[in-house]
Design an enzyme around this catalytic site. Structure first.
Site, PDB file in Angstrom:
ATOM      1  N   CYS A  71       0.837  -1.206   0.000  1.00  0.00           N
ATOM      2  CA  CYS A  71       0.000   0.000   0.000  1.00  0.00           C
ATOM      3  C   CYS A  71       0.873   1.257   0.000  1.00  0.00           C
ATOM      4  O   CYS A  71       1.539   1.553   0.992  1.00  0.00           O
ATOM      5  CB  CYS A  71      -0.909  -0.049   1.228  1.00  0.00           C
ATOM      6  N   CYS A  74       0.060   3.791   2.730  1.00  0.00           N
ATOM      7  CA  CYS A  74       0.507   3.260   4.027  1.00  0.00           C
ATOM      8  C   CYS A  74       1.996   3.542   4.223  1.00  0.00           C
ATOM      9  O   CYS A  74       2.415   3.979   5.299  1.00  0.00           O
ATOM     10  CB  CYS A  74       0.281   1.745   4.111  1.00  0.00           C
TER      11      CYS A  74
END
Length: 147
Positions: A71, A74
């Site tokens: 991600c 993230c």
């Protein structure tokens, strides 16, 4: 020392529960079993069992970042989350759970998108925040929801 003067902290490394005097939190308490830091302002990586112990039993609020290595947002938020951990220590502990390695935990928590932050206090979910955020927003979110 009375029990009310101590908090229970789960060691993020070995999962051991530790009783820590409240007035010594700023001194950098360490786990009685493995010696890992318990409230030093660093982000701890959790496994499923330690996640469950910390979010259910800890005497301090716990903010968990549910994330995955693939991600992009993230990964971009990780340094901001670390800054927020320093700003909130020692009164709030910030931890991360890799949703790819522990899908059962993220499913149980109802995670629909990542990054997702969930604030726990006294064994209960207090609030959620979705999406990548700067450190100032993370700190404000925690302070607002803890009163």
């Amino acid at each position: 020392m009375a029990l009310a003067d101590a908090v229970r902290l789960t060691c993020p490394d070995c999962g051991q529960g530790n009783r820590v005097p409240v007035d010594r939190l700023a001194e950098g308490p360490k786990c009685a079993v493995c010696g890992a830091a318990l409230a030093d302002g660093r982000v701890a990586e959790l496994d499923a069992a330690t996640h469950d112990k910390a979010t259910r039993n800890d005497g301090l609020p716990v903010l968990v970042d549910y994330w995955a290595p693939w991600c992009g947002p993230c990964r971009m938020m990780a340094p901001e989350f670390a800054k927020a951990a320093k700003a909130l220590a020692p009164g709030v502990r910030l931890m991360k759970l890799n949703t790819e390695d522990h899908p059962q935990v993220s499913a149980r928590a109802g995670i629909r998108g990542i990054p997702a932050l969930i604030l726990y206090r006294n064994g209960r979910e207090v609030a959620r925040l979705a999406g990548a955020r700067p450190a100032a927003d993370i700190v404000a979110f925690v302070r607002q929801n803890l009163g």
